[in-house]
Design a protein around this motif. Structure first.
Motif, PDB file in Angstrom:
ATOM      1  N   SER A   1       0.819  -1.217   0.000  1.00 41.03           N
ATOM      2  CA  SER A   1       0.000   0.000   0.000  1.00 41.03           C
ATOM      3  C   SER A   1       0.845   1.255   0.000  1.00 41.03           C
ATOM      4  O   SER A   1       1.958   1.277   0.538  1.00 41.03           O
ATOM      5  CB  SER A   1      -0.931   0.016   1.224  1.00 41.03           C
ATOM      6  OG  SER A   1      -0.265   0.578   2.329  1.00 41.03           O
TER       7      SER A   1
ATOM      8  N   SER B   1      -7.902  -1.989 -11.615  1.00 42.78           N
ATOM      9  CA  SER B   1      -8.688  -1.751 -10.397  1.00 42.78           C
ATOM     10  C   SER B   1      -9.916  -2.645 -10.361  1.00 42.78           C
ATOM     11  O   SER B   1     -10.370  -3.052  -9.296  1.00 42.78           O
ATOM     12  CB  SER B   1      -9.128  -0.292 -10.329  1.00 42.78           C
ATOM     13  OG  SER B   1      -8.003   0.532 -10.307  1.00 42.78           O
TER      14      SER B   1
ATOM     15  N   ARG C   1      -9.627  -5.760  -7.418  1.00 44.79           N
ATOM     16  CA  ARG C   1     -10.204  -5.026  -6.293  1.00 44.79           C
ATOM     17  C   ARG C   1     -10.540  -5.983  -5.149  1.00 44.79           C
ATOM     18  O   ARG C   1     -10.776  -7.181  -5.349  1.00 44.79           O
ATOM     19  CB  ARG C   1     -11.451  -4.260  -6.737  1.00 44.79           C
ATOM     20  CG  ARG C   1     -12.652  -5.124  -7.013  1.00 44.79           C
ATOM     21  CD  ARG C   1     -13.733  -4.321  -7.754  1.00 44.79           C
ATOM     22  NE  ARG C   1     -14.503  -5.191  -8.616  1.00 44.79           N
ATOM     23  CZ  ARG C   1     -15.509  -5.950  -8.205  1.00 44.79           C
ATOM     24  NH1 ARG C   1     -15.868  -5.951  -6.947  1.00 44.79           N
ATOM     25  NH2 ARG C   1     -16.155  -6.734  -9.053  1.00 44.79           N
ATOM     26  N   VAL C   2     -10.571  -5.423  -3.964  1.00 46.20           N
ATOM     27  CA  VAL C   2     -10.890  -6.203  -2.787  1.00 46.20           C
ATOM     28  C   VAL C   2     -11.268  -5.186  -1.716  1.00 46.20           C
ATOM     29  O   VAL C   2     -10.856  -4.026  -1.766  1.00 46.20           O
ATOM     30  CB  VAL C   2      -9.665  -7.070  -2.383  1.00 46.20           C
ATOM     31  CG1 VAL C   2      -8.513  -6.219  -1.917  1.00 46.20           C
ATOM     32  CG2 VAL C   2     -10.019  -8.085  -1.325  1.00 46.20           C
TER      33      VAL C   2
ATOM     34  N   THR D   1     -11.105  -4.259   2.268  1.00 48.44           N
ATOM     35  CA  THR D   1     -10.558  -4.596   3.587  1.00 48.44           C
ATOM     36  C   THR D   1     -10.725  -3.388   4.481  1.00 48.44           C
ATOM     37  O   THR D   1     -10.850  -2.266   4.004  1.00 48.44           O
ATOM     38  CB  THR D   1      -9.038  -4.879   3.575  1.00 48.44           C
ATOM     39  OG1 THR D   1      -8.368  -3.667   3.242  1.00 48.44           O
ATOM     40  CG2 THR D   1      -8.661  -5.975   2.649  1.00 48.44           C
TER      41      THR D   1
ATOM     42  N   SER E   1      -4.812   2.153   3.602  1.00 44.90           N
ATOM     43  CA  SER E   1      -4.996   2.625   2.232  1.00 44.90           C
ATOM     44  C   SER E   1      -5.039   4.132   2.165  1.00 44.90           C
ATOM     45  O   SER E   1      -5.362   4.810   3.115  1.00 44.90           O
ATOM     46  CB  SER E   1      -6.293   2.077   1.660  1.00 44.90           C
ATOM     47  OG  SER E   1      -6.122   0.740   1.338  1.00 44.90           O
TER      48      SER E   1
ATOM     49  N   ASP F   1      -3.366   1.702  -4.752  1.00 45.75           N
ATOM     50  CA  ASP F   1      -2.535   0.832  -3.927  1.00 45.75           C
ATOM     51  C   ASP F   1      -2.243  -0.454  -4.672  1.00 45.75           C
ATOM     52  O   ASP F   1      -3.156  -1.097  -5.191  1.00 45.75           O
ATOM     53  CB  ASP F   1      -3.265   0.517  -2.624  1.00 45.75           C
ATOM     54  CG  ASP F   1      -3.170   1.668  -1.651  1.00 45.75           C
ATOM     55  OD1 ASP F   1      -2.143   2.359  -1.662  1.00 45.75           O
ATOM     56  OD2 ASP F   1      -4.132   1.872  -0.894  1.00 45.75           O
TER      57      ASP F   1
ATOM     58  N   TYR G   1      -1.851  -3.422  -3.713  1.00 48.21           N
ATOM     59  CA  TYR G   1      -2.614  -4.627  -3.343  1.00 48.21           C
ATOM     60  C   TYR G   1      -4.010  -4.616  -3.947  1.00 48.21           C
ATOM     61  O   TYR G   1      -4.674  -5.644  -3.989  1.00 48.21           O
ATOM     62  CB  TYR G   1      -2.666  -4.808  -1.815  1.00 48.21           C
ATOM     63  CG  TYR G   1      -3.692  -3.980  -1.076  1.00 48.21           C
ATOM     64  CD1 TYR G   1      -3.447  -2.643  -0.786  1.00 48.21           C
ATOM     65  CD2 TYR G   1      -4.911  -4.535  -0.681  1.00 48.21           C
ATOM     66  CE1 TYR G   1      -4.394  -1.877  -0.105  1.00 48.21           C
ATOM     67  CE2 TYR G   1      -5.851  -3.770  -0.001  1.00 48.21           C
ATOM     68  CZ  TYR G   1      -5.586  -2.442   0.280  1.00 48.21           C
ATOM     69  OH  TYR G   1      -6.520  -1.688   0.934  1.00 48.21           O
ATOM     70  N   LEU G   2      -4.449  -3.451  -4.444  1.00 52.33           N
ATOM     71  CA  LEU G   2      -5.768  -3.353  -5.077  1.00 52.33           C
ATOM     72  C   LEU G   2      -5.712  -3.400  -6.601  1.00 52.33           C
ATOM     73  O   LEU G   2      -6.745  -3.318  -7.271  1.00 52.33           O
ATOM     74  CB  LEU G   2      -6.432  -2.031  -4.668  1.00 52.33           C
ATOM     75  CG  LEU G   2      -6.750  -1.893  -3.176  1.00 52.33           C
ATOM     76  CD1 LEU G   2      -7.206  -0.474  -2.863  1.00 52.33           C
ATOM     77  CD2 LEU G   2      -7.811  -2.909  -2.790  1.00 52.33           C
ATOM     78  N   THR G   3      -4.484  -3.477  -7.151  1.00 52.87           N
ATOM     79  CA  THR G   3      -4.360  -3.397  -8.609  1.00 52.87           C
ATOM     80  C   THR G   3      -3.456  -4.474  -9.192  1.00 52.87           C
ATOM     81  O   THR G   3      -3.145  -4.428 -10.389  1.00 52.87           O
ATOM     82  CB  THR G   3      -3.780  -2.022  -9.013  1.00 52.87           C
ATOM     83  OG1 THR G   3      -2.558  -1.819  -8.283  1.00 52.87           O
ATOM     84  CG2 THR G   3      -4.738  -0.888  -8.700  1.00 52.87           C
TER      85      THR G   3
ATOM     86  N   TRP H   1       0.034  -9.485  -2.942  1.00 54.57           N
ATOM     87  CA  TRP H   1      -0.397  -8.684  -1.782  1.00 54.57           C
ATOM     88  C   TRP H   1       0.879  -8.129  -1.151  1.00 54.57           C
ATOM     89  O   TRP H   1       1.384  -7.099  -1.576  1.00 54.57           O
ATOM     90  CB  TRP H   1      -1.237  -9.530  -0.818  1.00 54.57           C
ATOM     91  CG  TRP H   1      -1.990  -8.710   0.199  1.00 54.57           C
ATOM     92  CD1 TRP H   1      -1.479  -8.102   1.310  1.00 54.57           C
ATOM     93  CD2 TRP H   1      -3.391  -8.396   0.190  1.00 54.57           C
ATOM     94  NE1 TRP H   1      -2.480  -7.442   1.986  1.00 54.57           N
ATOM     95  CE2 TRP H   1      -3.649  -7.607   1.334  1.00 54.57           C
ATOM     96  CE3 TRP H   1      -4.456  -8.714  -0.666  1.00 54.57           C
ATOM     97  CZ2 TRP H   1      -4.928  -7.132   1.646  1.00 54.57           C
ATOM     98  CZ3 TRP H   1      -5.712  -8.240  -0.342  1.00 54.57           C
ATOM     99  CH2 TRP H   1      -5.957  -7.458   0.790  1.00 54.57           C
TER     100      TRP H   1
END
Ligand SMILES: *Cc1c(COP(=O)(O)O)cnc(C)c1O
Length: 472
Positions: A119, A329, A333-334, A336, A341, A347, A349-351, A355
């Motif tokens: 992130s 994205s 996407r996820v 949390t 963020s 971020d 971890y979102l793209t 992780w």
């Protein structure tokens, strides 16, 4: 029981005090430099007695702590004697480079800080450094100014990402329902000379290996774009849903570049995601003289370029670059509530697939900043020149070049009297004088020679040629 109100001391083998640590750091620096010099003078091939090695290894039962100095010396020795040497100037191998110094320094810096790049909240500066390098690569490839992307562990991860993006864009319900959302079986298209990991990628992505269409080549290792158009059209007639066309810019076997613009035209007319796999060849963008060979790359929806191949960073350091960042994205996407963020930025971890993530981009950032495009251009052009010298010397001895690459890969066959390819390669490798691969190009058995070391000399070229010619 510990009755004092202090904690136990930190474990010194894991967290040595500063003085002890610096002594070991300095020792290791010297030992590695010495090993590197010995490697260049010695055999390219491992010379380890594996039976003895396995016995030694079995002795590590981890019951008793050991001296770290001895363990480091042992580790360096196993690498010095127990692996093919990418850092040997006569490793003419599989795109694995002798790593450039700034990349090694980057690894040292990153190891010391160990930032978490999942992130931008955790690692604001590293995340922006990576994004900056990716934008520079995208611009160099001619993609629009808002192109984006990220570093990957490998070219395979980047190629996998392209398929996930293609599926996600082709069918909005893919995200929820997977391939069941499509009106028919999906297919992806690349050439017969593509990288073999594409079949694993089809498997991993859940479309199945049979979804991979290996399009015919033109006899010189390049995808035949007419054949491509034909296969896609026939698939459509049969209810198949084409989702991805992946052209290769610098094939693994022969260093050939698919007709990027014609493949793009097929993809465009079919409304199919267009990916260019330039895992190795993408570095040619650095050279003013060679970058024109990649014309058409700017038409891609996405690109794979490995920094750990011709940009010669340490492994593994891939890049995925794409025209429309919004797809990432959507694909990764996820939700949390525990991640730090930053809503205003993207971020990783979102793209991306990963992780927890290492700060890989500093390797290429430092190397590119230190050498400039001009330095990398010279590095790439030098490799092409090394191969031109190998080629002319082998041809003078009656060897025949089978591929016609403008990049730094040569596929050759020996004159009949020199011997069988299998024998030649086996004898050459066991001599340890140089490393080349036995491979196939357009279905024909060849010896594949690639310049991967930035310091190979003409004396190394002569040694390779003489070793090859006498190896039968
Ligand atoms: C090396 C290579 C790959 C695979 O990349 P890795 O980094 O080894 O995973 C994919 N495509 C091409 C053209 C390659 O040369």
């Amino acid at each position: 029981m510990n009755t004092s109100d202090d904690l136990p001391s930190p474990v010194p083998a894991l967290f040595p005090a500063r003085g002890a640590r610096e002594r070991v750091d300095d020792l290791l620096t010297r030992e590695l430099a010495n090993a590197n010099e010995r490697i260049a003078r010695g055999s390219v091939m491992p010379r380890l007695d594996m039976a003895r090695f396995r016995q030694e290894l079995a002795g590590f039962d981890f019951e008793r702590p050991q001296s770290v100095e001895q363990l480091l010396a042992w580790s360096v020795a196993q690498l010095e004697h127990g692996a093919v040497h990418m850092t040997h100037p006569r490793y003419f191998g599989l795109f694995n480079p002798a790593p450039v110094a700034p990349s090694q320094w980057a690894d040292r810096i990153v190891s010391a800080f160990n930032p978490q790049l999942a992130s931008s909240g955790s690692s604001p500066a590293p995340v922006e450094i990576e994004a900056h390098v990716i934008r520079a690569i995208a611009r160099r490839a001619g993609l629009p100014a808002d192109a984006a992307g990220h570093f990957t562990a490998s070219g395979s991860e980047a190629n996998y990402t392209s398929l996930i993006c293609a599926l996600t864009r082709a069918e909005p319900r893919f995200s929820a329902e997977g391939v069941r959302a499509f009106s028919g079986p999906v297919a992806l298209y690349t050439s017969r000379e593509c990288h073999p990991a594409w079949s694993k990628i089809a498997h991993q992505a859940g479309v199945g290996r049979s979804a991979l269409r290996l399009v015919a080549t033109d006899g010189n290792g390049r995808m035949d774009s007419h054949a491509l158009a034909g296969v896609v059209a026939r698939d459509r007639e049969q209810g198949v849903v084409p989702v991805l066309i992946a052209a290769t810019a610098g094939t693994t076997g022969g260093g050939m570049i698919d007709p990027l613009a014609s493949c793009a035209a097929v993809a465009r007319s079919q409304g199919v995601w267009y990916h260019v796999d330039a895992a190795w060849g993408g570095a040619a963008l650095a050279s003013e003289r060679l970058r024109g060979l990649l014309a058409g790359i700017e038409l891609a929806d996405s690109l794979t370029i490995d920094a750990h191949k011709w940009f010669a960073t340490t492994m593994g350091c891939g890049m995925f670059v794409l025209r429309d960042a919004a797809v990432l994205s959507e694909a990764f996407r996820v939700a949390t509530d525990f991640m730090p963020s930053n809503a205003s930025s993207l971020d990783p971890y979102l793209t991306t697939v990963q992780w927890s993530r290492r700060f890989l981009g500093l390797r290429l950032f430092l190397s590119l900043a230190a050498a400039g495009w001009i330095g990398y251009g010279a590095h790439v052009e030098r490799a092409v020149e090394v191969i031109a010298q190998v080629k002319s010397r082998l041809q003078a001895r009656g060897w025949q070049a089978i591929n016609d690459s403008s990049l730094a890969v040569l596929c050759v066959v020996p004159p009949a009297e020199t011997g069988e390819i299998r024998e030649i390669v086996r004898n050459l490798l066991s001599s340890g004088r140089a490393w080349v691969a036995r491979s196939t190009f357009e279905g024909r058995e060849v010896i594949r020679i690639c310049a991967t070391h930035g310091e190979t000399t003409l004396a190394d070229v002569d040694e390779l040629v003489s070793a090859l010619h006498t190896a039968g």
